[in-house]
Design a protein around this motif. Structure first.
Motif, mmCIF file in Angstrom:
data_model
loop_
_atom_site.group_PDB
_atom_site.id
_atom_site.type_symbol
_atom_site.label_atom_id
_atom_site.label_comp_id
_atom_site.label_asym_id
_atom_site.label_seq_id
_atom_site.Cartn_x
_atom_site.Cartn_y
_atom_site.Cartn_z
ATOM 1 N N ARG A 85 30.233 33.421 36.397
ATOM 2 C CA ARG A 85 30.430 32.064 36.886
ATOM 3 C C ARG A 85 29.665 31.151 35.945
ATOM 4 N N LEU A 86 30.084 29.901 35.879
ATOM 5 C CA LEU A 86 29.464 28.993 34.914
ATOM 6 C C LEU A 86 27.964 28.896 35.119
ATOM 7 N N GLU A 87 27.527 28.852 36.395
ATOM 8 C CA GLU A 87 26.110 28.661 36.661
ATOM 9 C C GLU A 87 25.323 29.971 36.645
ATOM 10 N N ASP A 88 25.993 31.096 36.457
ATOM 11 C CA ASP A 88 25.341 32.397 36.554
ATOM 12 C C ASP A 88 25.400 33.102 35.208
ATOM 13 N N TRP A 89 24.668 32.564 34.260
ATOM 14 C CA TRP A 89 24.653 33.141 32.914
ATOM 15 C C TRP A 89 23.848 34.436 32.896
ATOM 16 N N ALA A 116 23.300 21.519 39.972
ATOM 17 C CA ALA A 116 23.562 20.074 39.961
ATOM 18 C C ALA A 116 24.974 19.782 39.477
ATOM 19 N N ALA A 117 25.417 20.473 38.425
ATOM 20 C CA ALA A 117 26.780 20.274 37.913
ATOM 21 C C ALA A 117 27.808 20.626 38.980
ATOM 22 N N ASP A 118 27.553 21.689 39.727
ATOM 23 C CA ASP A 118 28.464 22.101 40.792
ATOM 24 C C ASP A 118 28.505 21.043 41.898
ATOM 25 N N TYR A 119 27.346 20.460 42.230
ATOM 26 C CA TYR A 119 27.280 19.410 43.248
ATOM 27 C C TYR A 119 28.070 18.177 42.795
ATOM 28 N N ALA A 144 36.307 19.777 37.804
ATOM 29 C CA ALA A 144 35.806 21.069 37.352
ATOM 30 C C ALA A 144 34.297 20.997 37.126
ATOM 31 N N VAL A 145 33.632 22.156 37.209
ATOM 32 C CA VAL A 145 32.194 22.193 36.998
ATOM 33 C C VAL A 145 31.844 21.723 35.586
ATOM 34 N N ALA A 146 32.689 22.044 34.609
ATOM 35 C CA ALA A 146 32.434 21.592 33.243
ATOM 36 C C ALA A 146 32.394 20.071 33.159
ATOM 37 N N TRP A 185 29.091 14.983 32.991
ATOM 38 C CA TRP A 185 28.519 13.787 33.629
ATOM 39 C C TRP A 185 27.001 13.811 33.528
ATOM 40 N N LEU A 186 26.388 14.959 33.798
ATOM 41 C CA LEU A 186 24.936 15.077 33.687
ATOM 42 C C LEU A 186 24.478 14.792 32.263
ATOM 43 N N GLN A 187 25.209 15.314 31.284
ATOM 44 C CA GLN A 187 24.849 15.082 29.884
ATOM 45 C C GLN A 187 24.968 13.609 29.529
#
Length: 251
Positions: free
Chosen positions: A47-51, A188-191, A199-201, A206-208
């Motif tokens: 998953r994106l957040e689970d590297w 945070a990206a997922d939120y 999408a989470v990406a 947005w955070l960036q």
């Protein structure tokens, strides 16, 4: 490494056929030796957040991968999320939207080749090669390497359910906070993505954008999203229109 006929496809085929228990190690060795790199790291993104780091050839390779995923920026991250190879001929010229130049965190790395692993249009991981010496990397090499990555992914998908023990589920850091930082950034990206119905990406983008606009670290912005009572600077992401306003103001 031969200029016109790289042996990478053959070497990866051999690595995938033997030594199943040490497959990530063998794959990294095959890619570094065939493509003239000095170190490599193989990362998994269930998953994106689970590297998850499957293997790094040495401590600098581990730290190089950690630096990119902690910042959510760099050739490894771009290749994995974009599902396309990323070659950086001179790391000093690599543009960074957040934090100091990446070359400062990878001081002895001259060039980088990041090769994505993806299945059915879904990111699965990335194999990143780090060059500390000047080595020619041509479009022919990259094309052969991407073909070899397909063979590596097939082998990894067969290997992982059987051989991946608990030691492969989380990276092991000399600085243990790096993995936690990546996890917080992507929480945070997922939120943000859920608020924007995107999408989470896109939530990560947005955070960036807010980080670049306000001159704050990506981790600070993530913590502000996760703990909004502490926020003084960031606009609340409200749907796609809010996302567009934030990105526009960051431009």
């Amino acid at each position: 490494m031969q200029e016109e006929s790289p042996s990478i496809v053959h070497d990866v085929s051999i690595a995938a056929a033997v030594g199943r228990h040490a497959l990530p190690n063998r794959l990294c060795t095959a890619f570094t030796e065939s493509l003239g790199a000095q170190r490599a790291a193989l990362s998994w993104l269930p998953r994106l957040e689970d590297w998850q780091l499957l293997h790094a050839t040495d401590e600098p390779a581990l730290q190089a991968e950690a630096a990119q995923f902690t910042r959510a920026e760099g050739p490894s991250v771009s290749a994995a999320l974009g599902m396309r190879p990323v070659f950086v001929p001179d790391l000093r010229d690599y543009p960074c939207r957040t934090g100091p130049p990446l070359s400062e965190e990878l001081p002895d790395t001259r060039r980088v080749l990041a090769l994505p692993l993806h299945s059915r249009h879904t990111p699965v991981g990335v194999l990143c090669l780090y060059y500390t010496e000047h080595t020619d990397v041509t479009s022919t090499h990259i094309a052969h390497a991407q073909r070899a990555v397909g063979l590596a992914l097939e082998a990894l998908l067969r290997w992982r359910p059987v051989h991946a023990g608990t030691g492969c589920r989380r990276p092991v850091w000399t600085t243990s906070t790096r993995a936690a930082r990546w996890e917080r950034i992507h929480q945070a990206a997922d939120y943000v993505a859920a608020r924007q119905d995107s999408a989470v990406a896109e939530g990560l983008a947005w955070l960036q954008g807010v980080s670049a606009r306000d001159g704050l670290s990506l981790l600070d912005v993530a913590d502000t999203v996760l703990q909004p009572s502490r926020a003084q600077h960031a606009d609340a992401p409200e749907g796609r229109n809010g996302h567009e306003r934030a990105r526009g103001s960051a431009a």
